[in-house]
Scaffold this motif. Structure first.
Motif, PDB file in Angstrom:
ATOM      1  N   GLY A 141      -0.316  10.103   0.289  1.00 44.96           N
ATOM      2  CA  GLY A 141       0.410  11.330  -0.008  1.00 44.96           C
ATOM      3  C   GLY A 141       0.766  11.550  -1.456  1.00 44.96           C
ATOM      4  O   GLY A 141       1.376  12.573  -1.793  1.00 44.96           O
ATOM      5  N   ARG A 142       0.421  10.635  -2.346  1.00 44.77           N
ATOM      6  CA  ARG A 142       0.718  10.855  -3.765  1.00 44.77           C
ATOM      7  C   ARG A 142      -0.280  10.126  -4.642  1.00 44.77           C
ATOM      8  O   ARG A 142      -1.056   9.294  -4.176  1.00 44.77           O
ATOM      9  N   GLU A 143      -0.216  10.436  -5.934  1.00 42.98           N
ATOM     10  CA  GLU A 143      -1.169   9.892  -6.891  1.00 42.98           C
ATOM     11  C   GLU A 143      -0.882   8.411  -7.153  1.00 42.98           C
ATOM     12  O   GLU A 143       0.256   8.011  -7.380  1.00 42.98           O
ATOM     13  N   HIS A 144      -1.947   7.608  -7.114  1.00 42.54           N
ATOM     14  CA  HIS A 144      -1.821   6.182  -7.400  1.00 42.54           C
ATOM     15  C   HIS A 144      -2.956   5.734  -8.308  1.00 42.54           C
ATOM     16  O   HIS A 144      -4.027   6.338  -8.335  1.00 42.54           O
ATOM     17  N   ILE A 145      -2.705   4.639  -9.001  1.00 44.67           N
ATOM     18  CA  ILE A 145      -3.737   3.915  -9.732  1.00 44.67           C
ATOM     19  C   ILE A 145      -3.770   2.509  -9.158  1.00 44.67           C
ATOM     20  O   ILE A 145      -2.730   1.835  -9.087  1.00 44.67           O
ATOM     21  N   ILE A 146      -4.934   2.067  -8.724  1.00 44.32           N
ATOM     22  CA  ILE A 146      -5.088   0.724  -8.162  1.00 44.32           C
ATOM     23  C   ILE A 146      -6.110  -0.024  -9.014  1.00 44.32           C
ATOM     24  O   ILE A 146      -7.215   0.479  -9.276  1.00 44.32           O
ATOM     25  N   VAL A 147      -5.725  -1.214  -9.458  1.00 44.18           N
ATOM     26  CA  VAL A 147      -6.601  -2.029 -10.300  1.00 44.18           C
ATOM     27  C   VAL A 147      -6.740  -3.402  -9.658  1.00 44.18           C
ATOM     28  O   VAL A 147      -5.742  -4.033  -9.301  1.00 44.18           O
ATOM     29  N   LEU A 148      -7.972  -3.856  -9.508  1.00 42.53           N
ATOM     30  CA  LEU A 148      -8.255  -5.198  -9.014  1.00 42.53           C
ATOM     31  C   LEU A 148      -8.835  -6.015 -10.164  1.00 42.53           C
ATOM     32  O   LEU A 148      -9.830  -5.619 -10.784  1.00 42.53           O
ATOM     33  N   LEU A 149      -8.199  -7.153 -10.448  1.00 38.09           N
ATOM     34  CA  LEU A 149      -8.623  -7.998 -11.567  1.00 38.09           C
ATOM     35  C   LEU A 149      -8.879  -9.420 -11.084  1.00 38.09           C
ATOM     36  O   LEU A 149      -8.229  -9.894 -10.143  1.00 38.09           O
ATOM     37  N   PRO A 150      -9.795 -10.124 -11.724  1.00 35.72           N
ATOM     38  CA  PRO A 150     -10.049 -11.528 -11.355  1.00 35.72           C
ATOM     39  C   PRO A 150      -8.840 -12.396 -11.684  1.00 35.72           C
ATOM     40  O   PRO A 150      -8.022 -12.057 -12.547  1.00 35.72           O
ATOM     41  N   GLY A 151      -8.748 -13.537 -11.004  1.00 34.99           N
ATOM     42  CA  GLY A 151      -7.584 -14.406 -11.169  1.00 34.99           C
ATOM     43  C   GLY A 151      -7.568 -15.298 -12.392  1.00 34.99           C
ATOM     44  O   GLY A 151      -6.498 -15.511 -12.976  1.00 34.99           O
ATOM     45  N   PRO A 152      -8.700 -15.864 -12.849  1.00 40.00           N
ATOM     46  CA  PRO A 152      -8.654 -16.733 -14.032  1.00 40.00           C
ATOM     47  C   PRO A 152      -8.073 -15.993 -15.238  1.00 40.00           C
ATOM     48  O   PRO A 152      -8.551 -14.913 -15.587  1.00 40.00           O
TER      49      PRO A 152
END
Length: 410
Positions: A141-152
């Motif tokens: 229902g609203r604007e989002h930014i989703i970022v997936l980053l590696p763990g090291p």
């Protein structure tokens, strides 16, 4: 905008691994004017990861996940975020081709790392095998930014700086977060708060955080505004009013350590220092010499744990120890005066006490410490009863001694 950081990996829930990525990400987000309102660590469990992502979508605008993008069955970040968002996962042919080319000679298959969320922008990761992912749009229902980053960490930092930071800067409203830190010596947390809470409560747009340590309290003031100058003015206003209230109990205005400040004062006064330590066992000298350039003002000293060495190295009369005991006002003063005389220093410090856990008596309990500072104008002795375990008592005692030097030189 508000951000949330979710660190993924069961290893981060053990005593053996620490989540340092969230500290770095928080710093970077704050520089962009973004507040981090939640951090969490979730193990490699699909249902828990989905729940964490769903809760984050409800309360935060920016979600950054670190870890869980590897090739094994327990790397579940992609699947969990996809389920929380209600999107599919697809295999990216370009990423797959790069993985196959890279590992063909070894006979390895790394196909899972080519799985990406539908609608995502793939973020190249030249330092590892798992690419990052960027997804922005309407979710829940609203604007989002989703970022997936590696763990090291070395992969995460390089990828954030190359691919994420400018994307975020283009998306978030212009804003600046400014922080200011005051450090206070030898006042308790509750005593400090009682004096300053009427001040900081007047500044609704400045967030105040109080952090207590052994003999030290840190006051952090944070303000968010459309310009850096406006935010700086707000934190400076509240910090100035607090400093006026606490007066010389404030030893640092820009984050310096107490040992740094003592070093500044010794150099400004063209003074030198020597120490004779009993219960602190060299901790005071270690703190002083941790500052680069301390050889300009610190001459040295002695760890005089036994009564014999108190006499041999610091000149404390044996009869004084017999009469008053090693832990006494008189012996502390003699330690300071003796080490000052033998090292020919401007100031001498003497510390003697009962650090525990054993050795205390009803008359001289664990935590009792005498601190002395000797100079050409006389010797000041301060008695304190510190709480806590051995490590904490020793830290308290060294802080008290440093603060006595600071106030003496002021």
């Amino acid at each position: 905008m508000h951000a949330e950081i979710i660190a993924v990996g069961s290893e981060l829930l053990t005593p053996f691994r620490m989540d340092t990525n969230s500290l770095y990400l928080t710093e970077q987000l704050n520089l962009l004017g973004v507040d981090v309102i939640f951090k969490s660590i979730v193990g490699d469990d699909l249902r828990r990861l989905v729940a964490a992502a769903q809760h984050a979508l409800f309360r935060s605008d920016i979600l950054i996940f670190s870890g869980g993008l590897g090739p094994t069955e327990d790397d579940l970040t992609r699947e969990a975020v996809a389920e929380a968002l209600g999107v599919g996962v697809q295999r990216d042919p370009e990423v797959l081709a790069r993985l196959e080319e890279r590992f063909a000679s070894r006979g390895w298959k790394m196909a899972k790392q080519a799985d990406v969320l539908e609608g995502t922008t793939v973020l190249p990761n030249p330092n590892g095998t798992a690419p990052g992912q960027w997804l922005s749009g309407q979710f829940d229902g609203r604007e989002h930014i989703i970022v997936l980053l590696p763990g090291p960490p070395h992969e995460l930092k390089a990828l954030f700086e190359a691919e994420v930071r400018d994307r975020l800067r283009a998306k978030v409203p212009p804003a600046f977060l400014v922080t200011r830190t005051l450090k206070v010596a030898m006042l308790g947390e509750s005593a400090v708060d009682a004096r300053i809470s009427p001040i900081y409560k007047r500044y609704a747009d400045v967030e105040t955080t109080i952090l207590a340590g052994a003999g030290e309290v840190e006051l952090h003031f944070k303000s968010r505004a459309a310009t850096r100058d406006a935010a700086q003015r707000r934190v400076d206003d509240v910090a100035g009013a607090v400093e006026d209230e606490l007066d010389d109990a404030v030893y640092s205005r820009n984050g310096e350590s107490l040992e740094q400040i003592v070093g500044y004062w010794l150099q400004m006064r063209n003074a030198t220092l020597a120490v004779a330590e009993s219960c602190t066992g060299g901790l005071l000298a270690e703190r002083i010499t941790s500052v680069p350039g301390s050889s300009r003002y610190f001459l040295g000293g002695a760890v005089v744990y036994s009564n014999n060495l108190k006499t041999e190295l610091a000149g404390v009369p044996a009869e004084m120890i017999d009469r008053h005991g090693a832990v006494s006002r008189e012996v502390a003063a003699a330690l300071a005066e003796g080490i000052r005389y033998r090292c020919e220093s401007t100031l001498g410090i003497g510390i003697t006490g009962v650090a525990g856990p054993a050795g205390g008596t009803p008359e001289k309990p664990v935590g009792l410490v005498f601190h002395a500072v000797a100079s050409d104008t006389g010797t000041e002795v301060v008695q304190r009863n510190f709480p806590g375990d051995r490590k904490r008592i020793r830290r308290f005692a060294s802080t008290m001694a440093l603060d006595m030097v600071r106030k003496k030189l002021m």
